[in-house]
Every structure is written in C-alpha cells, then in structure tokens.
Design an enzyme around this catalytic site. Structure first.
Site, mmCIF file in Angstrom:
data_model
loop_
_atom_site.group_PDB
_atom_site.id
_atom_site.type_symbol
_atom_site.label_atom_id
_atom_site.label_comp_id
_atom_site.label_asym_id
_atom_site.label_seq_id
_atom_site.Cartn_x
_atom_site.Cartn_y
_atom_site.Cartn_z
ATOM 1 N N SER A 29 4.535 6.567 4.579
ATOM 2 C CA SER A 29 4.506 7.119 5.942
ATOM 3 C C SER A 29 4.836 6.131 7.051
ATOM 4 C CB SER A 29 3.119 7.719 6.224
ATOM 5 O OG SER A 29 2.108 6.738 6.061
ATOM 6 N N PRO B 145 0.833 -1.207 0.000
ATOM 7 C CA PRO B 145 0.000 0.000 0.000
ATOM 8 C C PRO B 145 0.869 1.258 0.000
ATOM 9 C CG PRO B 145 -0.773 -1.583 1.641
ATOM 10 C CD PRO B 145 0.545 -2.090 1.143
ATOM 11 N N MET B 146 0.479 2.238 -0.793
ATOM 12 C CA MET B 146 1.265 3.461 -0.912
ATOM 13 C C MET B 146 1.367 4.193 0.423
ATOM 14 S SD MET B 146 3.130 5.322 -2.786
ATOM 15 C CE MET B 146 2.811 4.682 -4.427
ATOM 16 N N CYS B 147 0.296 4.141 1.224
ATOM 17 C CA CYS B 147 0.332 4.838 2.515
ATOM 18 C C CYS B 147 1.390 4.230 3.428
ATOM 19 C CB CYS B 147 -1.043 4.803 3.179
ATOM 20 S SG CYS B 147 -1.699 3.146 3.442
ATOM 21 N N THR B 148 1.541 2.903 3.371
ATOM 22 C CA THR B 148 2.555 2.231 4.181
ATOM 23 C C THR B 148 3.951 2.589 3.693
ATOM 24 O OG1 THR B 148 1.073 0.376 4.620
ATOM 25 C CG2 THR B 148 3.425 -0.006 4.948
#
Length: 463
Positions: free
Chosen positions: A241, A235-238
């Site tokens: 950030s 996941p891009m959020c993982t």
C-alpha cells in the site's frame, strides 16, 4: 580445555595440536618441477625469520607436504573462490577439490577471472578446475558441481583444511555443523587428529572478513551468529500500500503478482537465472513504479532483489582471499602462528583492518555439546516456540522441524518441509505445550537446513 587456562598457554596448545595434525612423513618424490619454480615458497619454509613460529625448524619436508600430500577443499568458485583457487594453486597446493552448485552468468565475468564468455551456462566448479589444471602444471583440481549437503562425513574427513568463499550464511552454518560432527572425544578430551580447520572468508562491497575456526577449540560460526546481519525483508503493508523504494515495487511483483498471474504456466516457480522470468518481473515493476512516481527500477536491480545478490568488488575479494590463502599456508606448514582468529577489513573510507579473538559461547548450540535450555509457560502455544527458533538472534533457524519423545514414541510436532506432514501437523501450532503432552524438562529435537545435526533443547516451564 579448561575455562581458566591462560590465553598464552591456550594459544601454545592450539599451535602444538595444529603442528601435530599437519606433521609430515620424511621423504619426497620427483615432482617434475623445473628449477626455481618454488623459490618464492622455499624462502618461507627453508629458512627462519623474525615472524616464524618459535618451534618451527626449516626443512624441505613442509614444501613436499604441500606439493604431494596436503588436501584442501575450496567451497565456492565465485568472486572469492576464483581468487582462492588461484592463490592456493600458485602457493604449492596441488590436491585441491572445489564445490560449487552454480553456473556461470555473464554478470560474473567482470571479476571471476577464471571464466570466459564461451563458458556462460557451464558449471563454475568444472570450468575453474579446467582452467587451473591447464594453466598451472601438475596442479590437480577436482570439481564437484553439487551442493555441500550432497556429501557425507567420509567425504569431508579426507581433507586437511577446508576454506570457504560463500555468500550464504545457511551454507556456512551447515559446513560448520558438519565439521563439528567429525570431532571425536575420548573421556571428554578432544582428539586433535579429528579436527579439520575451517578458514572462512566473506565480502560485501568494500567490506570483508576472514576467520580461522578450529572446531571444538575456538569460536565457531554459531558462537558468533549475531555478527551476521539478518536478511532484509520489507513489511508486506509497505510493499502493498505504501511503496517508497524501487525495491518495494520489485518485491510486490515477486511476492504477489507472480503467484497470482502465473505468467509462465500454472505451478511454474520464479527462476532468478531465467532471463525471461527476470524480464517479466522487471516490466511489471516498472509499471508499478510509474503508478507511485518511483524511479530507479532497473534490470540489474531487479535481478539483484530476486536473487538476493550481494554487491561484489574485485579488489575486496582479492584482499580477503589473500588473507584466507595465507592462513591455509600457515596452518598446513606450521611455519607461522595462525590468525587468532577474526580479521575485519574495510576500505570504504581509506583502509582499515582490525583483528580480535572471537570467544566461544559456553552454550553454543553447535559446539558446546550441551542441550539448549528454553523457557516457556505451559500455556504457550507451539507457534511461539517456532517463532523463537526462527527469530532468536543466536539461533536464526529457517524451517525448524520439531520432534519429541512422548509416551515412549518419537512424535513429530511440526514439520514444514514435506507438504503432507505439514498439513497434518499444522493444527499443533495452535495447541498449548501442555495440550501436546509436553512436560517440564522435556527434550525437544529440532532439525533445520542450517545444520546437518539435530539440535537438542531442554524445555523448562515457567510459572
């Protein structure tokens, strides 16, 4: 083939069709072989035994077919492909073609034994062919430093059997679609002479599988697509950030820092085979990993993540290649009953093998010859259809291009492989199916890199 046909009768029919396809002409020429060279093969072909096919008649003709006539295509000259080529050449197959689009890297040398340090940078197919032609007398291996998509149906139709040692599901699906497109039907009855058997092998670490596919008769790649695991994506959020793994750091640099910093010039794409590119990704990944106290970023891991390298174990390649070569031999000679039709190998803990018959899917998008039914609300957006085509476990398309016949004209609704057309058709993604002029029962033609054929879908509106 009737759906209610008993398994034993079905098996017998398949065997008869294979024997008919591999029937050989009498007579044999001078092969120039020394006495006793093929004694190990003659033991299987010139005498009967408890495991021979019930209809097999020992003779010298089967061996002559292997030596003089049988044409085999090997797709892939990597870890599995090297084993396959060696096994086939030493089993009497002399007319062998090999396709591979890759060049030799130093990391290949530990298990791809047809290559030497002096060969680094050269095409795998060419080096493998040179090695076998020099080492095995009278063997004629023809190399093709190409993609499989570079060849048309005439090229593939010339082979008696095709065997794959690929690490790409997309390539498997494409050759599967090509062989299905070669089939001929007369009044709805399959012409057995148009069948080109496909033997497919795959390995990952200590696990592997082999399968026999008779296009149009047994389960094809698309029939069992759910068996192939989807590519792992983080996941891009993982990644951005909350990185926790060394792979997260590498993916961050690959996906975000590379296009932002363009370290090797504007518009220069990341090349997984360029050591300087990998070194840059590696150093930047180390810096990011140190910020989050993450350990484990190595050059090898960086290369593996960037190139999507599948772990390889030489012994697994040897086992699966032996199974595949044996199946090629069985089908080519009709001396033994072929695998029916899927074998699983696992030696992670001890040794485990299991064989089962994968069943054909009645509505298979590749081999059923039926339009695929899809259901959407008239108010659904085209983007939802696109998401369905890419996310469905039974379809798993990569970059589908959707066209439809509207008001008597063929209209492209969305195509992303050509930038100018993608920009022109992108607004259609936010439009509803009704706004696009689609109606209940509308046929959608979808093209994708996973198949050489266009797949037809019949759109049904839900209330």
């Amino acid at each position: 083939m009737a759906d209610g046909e008993e398994p034993e009768k079905k098996r017998r029919r398949i065997e008869e069709l294979l024997a008919e396809k591999m029937a050989v002409d009498g007579g044999c020429g001078d092969t120039g072989d020394w006495e006793g060279r093929w004694n190990h093969v003659k033991k299987f072909l010139e005498r009967s035994g408890p495991f021979t096919h019930p209809d097999f008649e020992p003779s010298t003709e089967s061996l002559q077919f292997l030596l003089d006539t049988c044409k085999v295509l090997v797709i892939g000259a990597g870890g599995l492909g090297c084993e396959l080529l060696k096994n086939l050449a030493l089993s009497g197959f002399r007319q062998i073609h090999v396709i591979d689009m890759d060049t030799i890297d130093v990391s290949n040398l530990n298990r791809q034994f047809l290559f030497r340090p002096k060969d680094i940078g050269r095409p795998k197919a060419e080096v493998a062919a040179e090695f076998l032609n020099d080492r095995v007398p009278n063997c004629n291996v023809v190399p093709h430093f190409n993609k499989i998509q570079d060849f048309n149906d005439t090229f593939y139709r010339q082979f008696h059997i095709i065997v794959c040692g690929l690490d790409s599901i997309i390539a498997r699906r494409w050759i599967n679609g090509m062989l299905i497109s070669l089939l001929n039907y007369e009044d709805g009855v399959l012409d057995p002479s148009s069948i080109v058997p496909l033997i497919d092998g795959g390995t990952e670490g200590f696990k592997g599988n082999a399968r026999v596919i008779l296009p149009g008769m047994t389960a094809c790649i698309e029939c069992t697509l759910e068996l192939y695991p989807p590519q792992v994506n983080f996941p891009m959020c993982t990644i951005a950030s909350m990185p926790r793994l060394p792979e997260h750091c590498i993916e961050y640099v690959r996906m975000l820092q590379w296009p932002k910093e363009q370290p090797f010039g504007e518009g220069v794409p990341l090349d997984g085979d360029d050591p300087e590119h990998i070194q840059w990704i590696f150093q930047k990944s180390l810096e990011r990993a140190s910020q989050y106290n993450i350990r484990g970023v190595t050059y090898r891991l960086t290369q593996g993540v960037v190139k999507r390298i599948i772990p390889a174990v030489a012994s697994t390649n040897a086992v699966v290649a032996a199974v595949c070569a044996t199946e090629v031999f069985k089908i080519a000679t009709s001396a033994y009953i072929p695998l029916n039709n899927y074998l699983v190998f696992n030696d992670v803990d001890g040794l485990y093998t299991y064989t089962f018959e994968a069943e054909r899917k009645e509505n298979c998008p590749a081999c059923s010859q039926l339009p695929q039914n899809i259901q959407f609300s008239p108010s659904a957006k085209l983007q939802e259809v696109l998401d369905f085509l890419t996310n469905s476990a039974s379809l798993q398309m990569k970059s589908p291009a959707i066209t439809a016949t509207l008001e008597g004209k063929n209209r492209t609704l969305y195509l992303q492989s050509v930038t100018s057309i993608e920009e022109r058709t992108r607004p259609n993604l936010s439009k509803t199916l009704k706004e696009l002029g689609l109606v209940d029962g509308q046929e959608l033609a979808v093209a994708d890199v996973t198949t050489p054929q266009t797949v037809l879908f019949k759109l049904h509106f839900t209330s």
